[in-house]
Enzyme design. Structure first.
Site, short mmCIF file in Angstrom:
data_model
loop_
_atom_site.label_atom_id
_atom_site.label_comp_id
_atom_site.label_asym_id
_atom_site.label_seq_id
_atom_site.Cartn_x
_atom_site.Cartn_y
_atom_site.Cartn_z
N ARG A 104 35.39 -11.81 13.86
CA ARG A 104 34.45 -10.73 14.21
C ARG A 104 34.46 -10.35 15.69
O ARG A 104 34.69 -11.20 16.56
CB ARG A 104 33.03 -11.16 13.82
CG ARG A 104 32.87 -11.25 12.32
CD ARG A 104 31.60 -11.96 11.91
NE ARG A 104 31.48 -11.99 10.45
CZ ARG A 104 32.07 -12.91 9.68
NH1 ARG A 104 32.79 -13.87 10.21
NH2 ARG A 104 31.93 -12.85 8.37
N HIS A 129 38.09 -8.64 10.88
CA HIS A 129 39.47 -8.68 10.39
C HIS A 129 40.24 -7.37 10.58
O HIS A 129 40.97 -6.93 9.67
CB HIS A 129 39.49 -9.09 8.91
CG HIS A 129 39.07 -10.52 8.66
ND1 HIS A 129 39.09 -11.50 9.63
CD2 HIS A 129 38.61 -11.13 7.52
CE1 HIS A 129 38.69 -12.64 9.11
NE2 HIS A 129 38.37 -12.46 7.84
N HIS A 203 45.26 -15.66 5.91
CA HIS A 203 44.01 -15.84 5.17
C HIS A 203 44.18 -16.33 3.73
O HIS A 203 43.53 -15.81 2.81
CB HIS A 203 43.25 -14.51 5.19
CG HIS A 203 41.76 -14.63 5.11
ND1 HIS A 203 41.10 -15.03 3.98
CD2 HIS A 203 40.81 -14.41 6.02
CE1 HIS A 203 39.81 -15.02 4.21
NE2 HIS A 203 39.59 -14.65 5.44
N ASP A 275 31.71 -21.67 7.58
CA ASP A 275 32.39 -20.41 7.91
C ASP A 275 32.36 -20.31 9.44
O ASP A 275 31.74 -19.41 9.99
CB ASP A 275 31.67 -19.23 7.24
CG ASP A 275 32.47 -17.94 7.33
OD1 ASP A 275 33.59 -17.98 7.88
OD2 ASP A 275 31.98 -16.90 6.84
N GLU A 340 41.99 -20.79 8.82
CA GLU A 340 42.54 -19.65 9.55
C GLU A 340 42.68 -20.05 11.01
O GLU A 340 41.69 -20.14 11.73
CB GLU A 340 41.60 -18.46 9.43
CG GLU A 340 41.26 -18.06 8.02
CD GLU A 340 39.93 -17.31 7.96
OE1 GLU A 340 39.76 -16.32 8.69
OE2 GLU A 340 39.04 -17.73 7.21
C1 BGC Z 1 35.25 -14.94 7.31
C2 BGC Z 1 34.19 -14.81 6.24
C3 BGC Z 1 34.53 -13.65 5.38
C4 BGC Z 1 35.92 -13.82 4.83
C5 BGC Z 1 36.39 -12.60 4.12
C6 BGC Z 1 36.54 -15.16 6.64
O1 BGC Z 1 37.55 -15.27 7.58
O2 BGC Z 1 34.97 -15.94 8.22
O3 BGC Z 1 32.92 -14.66 6.80
O4 BGC Z 1 33.60 -13.47 4.36
O5 BGC Z 1 36.83 -14.06 5.83
O6 BGC Z 1 36.26 -12.68 2.78
#
Ligand code: BGC
Length: 376
Positions: A104, A129, A203, A275, A340
């Site tokens: 983010r 992302h 991812h 997360d 990640e």
């Molecule tokens: C994030 C999550 C997000 C997901 C996407 C992750 O990399 O940290 O918050 O919901 O990606 O589905």
């Protein structure tokens, strides 16, 4: 005696099969996007029979077959059966390459060289992302290569100046290699013609029992980190780094994912589970162990190594049973987890974090390895 002979014959056969498996990379048609761009599926196989399928749409790892302790292969990444599903349903970014900025950026804004840049706000009030059409949704140019004995596919993409609001024409190259050490290695490089920010990652959602085979709460995870990056309710870092000791974020010793995930802890509530970014011990820029996961019923172990400063450990908290995966099973909450490897979230707005600025003339370089083995 008879039994011994049978076992010997079986072992001989197994070793022949292992030797016989060729190290190959092949390409097949995978379909077309709605604008008519051709998409391919690349199959990489190493001499131990491990197999990775990667598409140049979003650089997605579509499947990854690795053996268990009895040499039984299973696909350990979540995903879909066809391109159409990836084109229309991949909101959780399954298997994809993420860019320009993985994670983010607060309110989708940052200032670089005195200029404020405005990005898409696609996650609450924040940017996530890479925006509306990030690197997970573009068609890359793919090329099969062999680096030494290892099959590989190189994916390149030119992200134009201003794409998704980011400055600079950015040339990105990502190479996926399946090594004979049973590693999926990802090498990222990039250059820009104007200063910009960059934070590339991968991812995949892993389930070492095999995708579609239940939740991931019994996996034992260790993370090589004494600190993590606490966030606010919108998953934006507060700016401090917090010691993991004495918190549910302490994975220095292998611990079941589910052991503490529902504890009454503010950070777990903000993340809806795990997360967060962990600050990997050791020197960023050098290859070191980030994390490891072990699944006892299969014996599969996955070790993650990286040059990145951090790793986002995401436990699939937002999977909600609306997507049906490759084996026809619905992907319920926490049926896959992600490691990640990346810089910390919101680094462009956090002067104390390792920088994510890529200057004109510099080359961005980053490597991550997912290494597979078994415990007998
Ligand atoms: C994030 C999550 C997000 C997901 C996407 C992750 O990399 O940290 O918050 O919901 O990606 O589905």
């Amino acid at each position: 005696m008879k039994l011994q002979r049978k076992i010997f014959a079986l072992l001989l056969l197994m070793s022949f099969t292992a030797v016989a498996a060729a190290q190959t990379v092949t390409r097949q048609d995978y379909g077309k996007t709605s604008t008519g761009e051709y998409v391919y599926l690349y199959t990489l196989q190493n001499s131990h029979g491990l197999e990775a399928k990667i598409t140049n749409y979003g650089g997605i790892l579509v499947s990854l077959k690795v053996p268990d302790r009895n040499r039984k292969f299973a696909d350990v990444v979540l995903g879909f059966n066809d391109l159409e599903s990836y084109l229309t349903k991949n909101d959780p970014y399954m298997g994809a390459l993420i860019g320009r900025y993985g994670n983010r950026i607060a309110k989708g804004r940052f200032t670089l060289n005195g200029v404020e840049y405005k990005l898409a706000v696609n996650n609450g009030e924040n940017h996530l992302h890479g925006g509306i059409k990030g690197f997970d949704k573009v068609v890359w140019t793919g090329r099969e290569i062999k680096t030494g004995t290892s099959p590989a596919v190189a994916l390149t993409y030119l992200s134009k100046d201003g794409e998704e609001g980011y400055p600079g024409n950015l040339n990105v190259r990502v190479v996926y290699t399946l090594t004979d050490e049973n590693e999926l290695k990802i090498d990222y490089t990039a250059t820009t013609d104007k200063d910009t920010v960059l934070n590339l990652t991968h991812h995949s959602y892993f389930n070492l029992a095999g995708e579609g085979n239940g939740d991931i709460l019994n996996h034992l995870v260790s993370i090589n980190a004494n600190q993590f990056v606490p966030t606010d309710a919108g998953s934006i870092p507060t700016g401090e780094l917090k010691n993991v000791a004495g918190t549910p974020f302490d994975f220095i010793n292998p611990t079941a994912i589910g052991a503490r995930i529902n504890q009454d802890d503010e950070q777990l509530k903000f993340g809806n589970g795990y997360d967060h970014t962990w600050v990997i011990n050791g020197k960023p820029g050098t290859m070191r162990v980030a994390a490891e996961a072990y699944e006892a019923t299969s014996g599969r172990i996955m070790r993650v190594l990286t040059t990145e400063p951090g790793v986002q450990f995401y436990t699939g908290n937002f999977l909600n049973g609306t997507l049906t995966g490759k084996s026809g099973t619905v992907y319920a909450r926490r049926t896959g987890f992600c490691f990640e490897t990346q810089h910390y979230p919101d680094s462009p707005n956090q002067p104390s974090f390792p920088t994510t600025t890529l200057k004109k003339g510099q080359t961005y370089k980053s490597t991550t390895i997912y290494r597979f083995s078994v415990k007998r």
